[in-house]
Design a protein around this motif. Structure first.
Motif, PDB file in Angstrom:
ATOM      1  N   VAL A  36     -12.372  50.756 -57.992  1.00  0.00           N
ATOM      2  CA  VAL A  36     -13.183  50.413 -56.829  1.00  0.00           C
ATOM      3  C   VAL A  36     -13.251  48.894 -56.745  1.00  0.00           C
ATOM      4  O   VAL A  36     -13.601  48.224 -57.711  1.00  0.00           O
ATOM      5  N   MET A  37     -12.916  48.377 -55.591  1.00  0.00           N
ATOM      6  CA  MET A  37     -12.972  46.936 -55.407  1.00  0.00           C
ATOM      7  C   MET A  37     -14.376  46.554 -54.964  1.00  0.00           C
ATOM      8  O   MET A  37     -14.898  47.091 -53.983  1.00  0.00           O
ATOM      9  N   ARG A  38     -14.978  45.642 -55.668  1.00  0.00           N
ATOM     10  CA  ARG A  38     -16.331  45.200 -55.353  1.00  0.00           C
ATOM     11  C   ARG A  38     -16.266  44.132 -54.275  1.00  0.00           C
ATOM     12  O   ARG A  38     -15.471  43.201 -54.363  1.00  0.00           O
ATOM     13  N   ASP A  39     -17.122  44.274 -53.252  1.00  0.00           N
ATOM     14  CA  ASP A  39     -17.150  43.292 -52.173  1.00  0.00           C
ATOM     15  C   ASP A  39     -17.697  41.961 -52.663  1.00  0.00           C
ATOM     16  O   ASP A  39     -17.122  40.920 -52.447  1.00  0.00           O
ATOM     17  N   SER A  40     -18.840  42.010 -53.287  1.00  0.00           N
ATOM     18  CA  SER A  40     -19.463  40.792 -53.789  1.00  0.00           C
ATOM     19  C   SER A  40     -20.331  41.142 -54.990  1.00  0.00           C
ATOM     20  O   SER A  40     -20.809  42.265 -55.108  1.00  0.00           O
ATOM     21  N   SER A  41     -20.522  40.182 -55.850  1.00  0.00           N
ATOM     22  CA  SER A  41     -21.384  40.419 -57.007  1.00  0.00           C
ATOM     23  C   SER A  41     -22.773  39.879 -56.675  1.00  0.00           C
ATOM     24  O   SER A  41     -22.919  38.781 -56.136  1.00  0.00           O
ATOM     25  N   LEU A  42     -23.778  40.665 -56.999  1.00  0.00           N
ATOM     26  CA  LEU A  42     -25.141  40.297 -56.649  1.00  0.00           C
ATOM     27  C   LEU A  42     -25.645  39.165 -57.522  1.00  0.00           C
ATOM     28  O   LEU A  42     -25.502  39.197 -58.738  1.00  0.00           O
ATOM     29  N   MET A  43     -26.238  38.186 -56.886  1.00  0.00           N
ATOM     30  CA  MET A  43     -26.824  37.065 -57.585  1.00  0.00           C
ATOM     31  C   MET A  43     -28.346  37.126 -57.509  1.00  0.00           C
ATOM     32  O   MET A  43     -29.026  36.241 -58.010  1.00  0.00           O
ATOM     33  N   ILE A  65     -26.396  41.480 -45.649  1.00  0.00           N
ATOM     34  CA  ILE A  65     -27.159  40.306 -46.072  1.00  0.00           C
ATOM     35  C   ILE A  65     -28.149  40.795 -47.118  1.00  0.00           C
ATOM     36  O   ILE A  65     -28.877  41.760 -46.893  1.00  0.00           O
ATOM     37  N   TYR A  66     -28.171  40.129 -48.270  1.00  0.00           N
ATOM     38  CA  TYR A  66     -29.077  40.487 -49.353  1.00  0.00           C
ATOM     39  C   TYR A  66     -30.189  39.450 -49.407  1.00  0.00           C
ATOM     40  O   TYR A  66     -29.965  38.263 -49.172  1.00  0.00           O
ATOM     41  N   LYS A  69     -35.344  37.741 -55.098  1.00  0.00           N
ATOM     42  CA  LYS A  69     -35.438  36.681 -56.101  1.00  0.00           C
ATOM     43  C   LYS A  69     -34.132  36.601 -56.879  1.00  0.00           C
ATOM     44  O   LYS A  69     -33.474  37.617 -57.085  1.00  0.00           O
ATOM     45  N   PRO A  70     -33.744  35.403 -57.322  1.00  0.00           N
ATOM     46  CA  PRO A  70     -32.523  35.280 -58.129  1.00  0.00           C
ATOM     47  C   PRO A  70     -32.614  36.120 -59.398  1.00  0.00           C
ATOM     48  O   PRO A  70     -33.676  36.228 -60.008  1.00  0.00           O
ATOM     49  N   SER A  71     -31.494  36.730 -59.791  1.00  0.00           N
ATOM     50  CA  SER A  71     -31.480  37.550 -60.997  1.00  0.00           C
ATOM     51  C   SER A  71     -31.573  36.652 -62.229  1.00  0.00           C
ATOM     52  O   SER A  71     -31.528  35.430 -62.143  1.00  0.00           O
ATOM     53  N   SER A  72     -31.689  37.270 -63.407  1.00  0.00           N
ATOM     54  CA  SER A  72     -31.959  36.530 -64.637  1.00  0.00           C
ATOM     55  C   SER A  72     -30.878  35.497 -64.956  1.00  0.00           C
ATOM     56  O   SER A  72     -31.178  34.442 -65.500  1.00  0.00           O
ATOM     57  N   THR A  79     -37.619  30.744 -58.494  1.00  0.00           N
ATOM     58  CA  THR A  79     -38.204  32.082 -58.461  1.00  0.00           C
ATOM     59  C   THR A  79     -38.505  32.550 -57.045  1.00  0.00           C
ATOM     60  O   THR A  79     -38.907  33.690 -56.853  1.00  0.00           O
ATOM     61  N   GLU A  80     -38.313  31.678 -56.071  1.00  0.00           N
ATOM     62  CA  GLU A  80     -38.555  32.061 -54.679  1.00  0.00           C
ATOM     63  C   GLU A  80     -37.415  32.949 -54.183  1.00  0.00           C
ATOM     64  O   GLU A  80     -36.271  32.781 -54.589  1.00  0.00           O
ATOM     65  N   PRO A  81     -37.714  33.895 -53.288  1.00  0.00           N
ATOM     66  CA  PRO A  81     -36.648  34.754 -52.735  1.00  0.00           C
ATOM     67  C   PRO A  81     -35.573  33.938 -52.022  1.00  0.00           C
ATOM     68  O   PRO A  81     -35.866  32.952 -51.349  1.00  0.00           O
ATOM     69  N   ARG A  82     -34.338  34.354 -52.207  1.00  0.00           N
ATOM     70  CA  ARG A  82     -33.185  33.678 -51.622  1.00  0.00           C
ATOM     71  C   ARG A  82     -32.378  34.659 -50.776  1.00  0.00           C
ATOM     72  O   ARG A  82     -32.535  35.869 -50.894  1.00  0.00           O
ATOM     73  N   ILE A  83     -31.483  34.132 -49.964  1.00  0.00           N
ATOM     74  CA  ILE A  83     -30.606  34.940 -49.127  1.00  0.00           C
ATOM     75  C   ILE A  83     -29.196  34.837 -49.698  1.00  0.00           C
ATOM     76  O   ILE A  83     -28.721  33.734 -49.988  1.00  0.00           O
ATOM     77  N   GLN A  84     -28.536  35.986 -49.858  1.00  0.00           N
ATOM     78  CA  GLN A  84     -27.152  35.989 -50.318  1.00  0.00           C
ATOM     79  C   GLN A  84     -26.287  36.639 -49.255  1.00  0.00           C
ATOM     80  O   GLN A  84     -26.577  37.728 -48.775  1.00  0.00           O
ATOM     81  N   PHE A  85     -25.210  35.955 -48.910  1.00  0.00           N
ATOM     82  CA  PHE A  85     -24.224  36.503 -47.981  1.00  0.00           C
ATOM     83  C   PHE A  85     -22.879  36.405 -48.669  1.00  0.00           C
ATOM     84  O   PHE A  85     -22.466  35.316 -49.066  1.00  0.00           O
TER      85      PHE A  85
END
Length: 154
Positions: A36-43, A65-66, A69-72, A79-85
């Motif tokens: 399975v090809m992953r589209d993007s890795s979650l940050m 659009i994700y 908060k940033p993962s560990s 620690t503030e919520p971020r947007i990942q595209f």
């Protein structure tokens, strides 16, 4: 007495490699189909909320659009919520250009039918979601869906 010759004992016959290409191609096809090809890795952290009524849609005309908060491993982002595209952390002001670029990269027949999927963490503030939606309106990406998990009865 006996006329039997003692041949070379212990020699093994040569291994036939005639079927080796068949085996290699079978393994190749297996891994091509099973991978399975992953589209993007979650940050970011992404614990989706639960919903009663969930509908499955095709992913061919969907861009995601994700938000969360940033993962560990990305704690250096704060620690503030971020947007990942895709594979990049972007700001609210970068949502419109990113969506417009994603739409331009799609098939021409799917460009008018594009749906933006918001995968927003449970703990993310509604203000960030509202800002994302405002930027999507500016980009004329008006078909928005919220991604959620199926609610399980306890």
């Amino acid at each position: 007495m006996s006329k039997f010759k003692k041949g070379k004992q212990g020699d093994l016959p040569a291994i036939s490699t005639a079927s080796l290409p068949d085996i290699v191609f079978m393994l190749l096809f297996f891994f091509m189909v099973a991978t399975v090809m992953r589209d993007s890795s979650l940050m970011i952290e992404n614990k989706l909320p639960s919903a009663d009524q969930v509908e499955k849609l095709k992913k061919d005309r969907t861009t995601f659009i994700y938000a969360g908060k940033p993962s560990s491993q990305y704690k250096h982002l704060g620690t503030e919520p971020r947007i990942q595209f895709n594979d990049a952390i972007i700001g609210v002001e970068d949502v419109k250009p990113s969506i417009l670029q994603a739409i331009a990269d799609m098939n021409e027949e799917l460009q008018s039918k594009v749906v933006v999927g918001l995968k927003v963490d449970k703990e993310t503030h509604a203000g960030l979601v509202s800002d994302i939606k405002q930027e999507l309106r500016k980009a004329n990406a008006l078909k928005v869906m919220y991604i959620a998990n199926v609610k399980t009865e306890e």
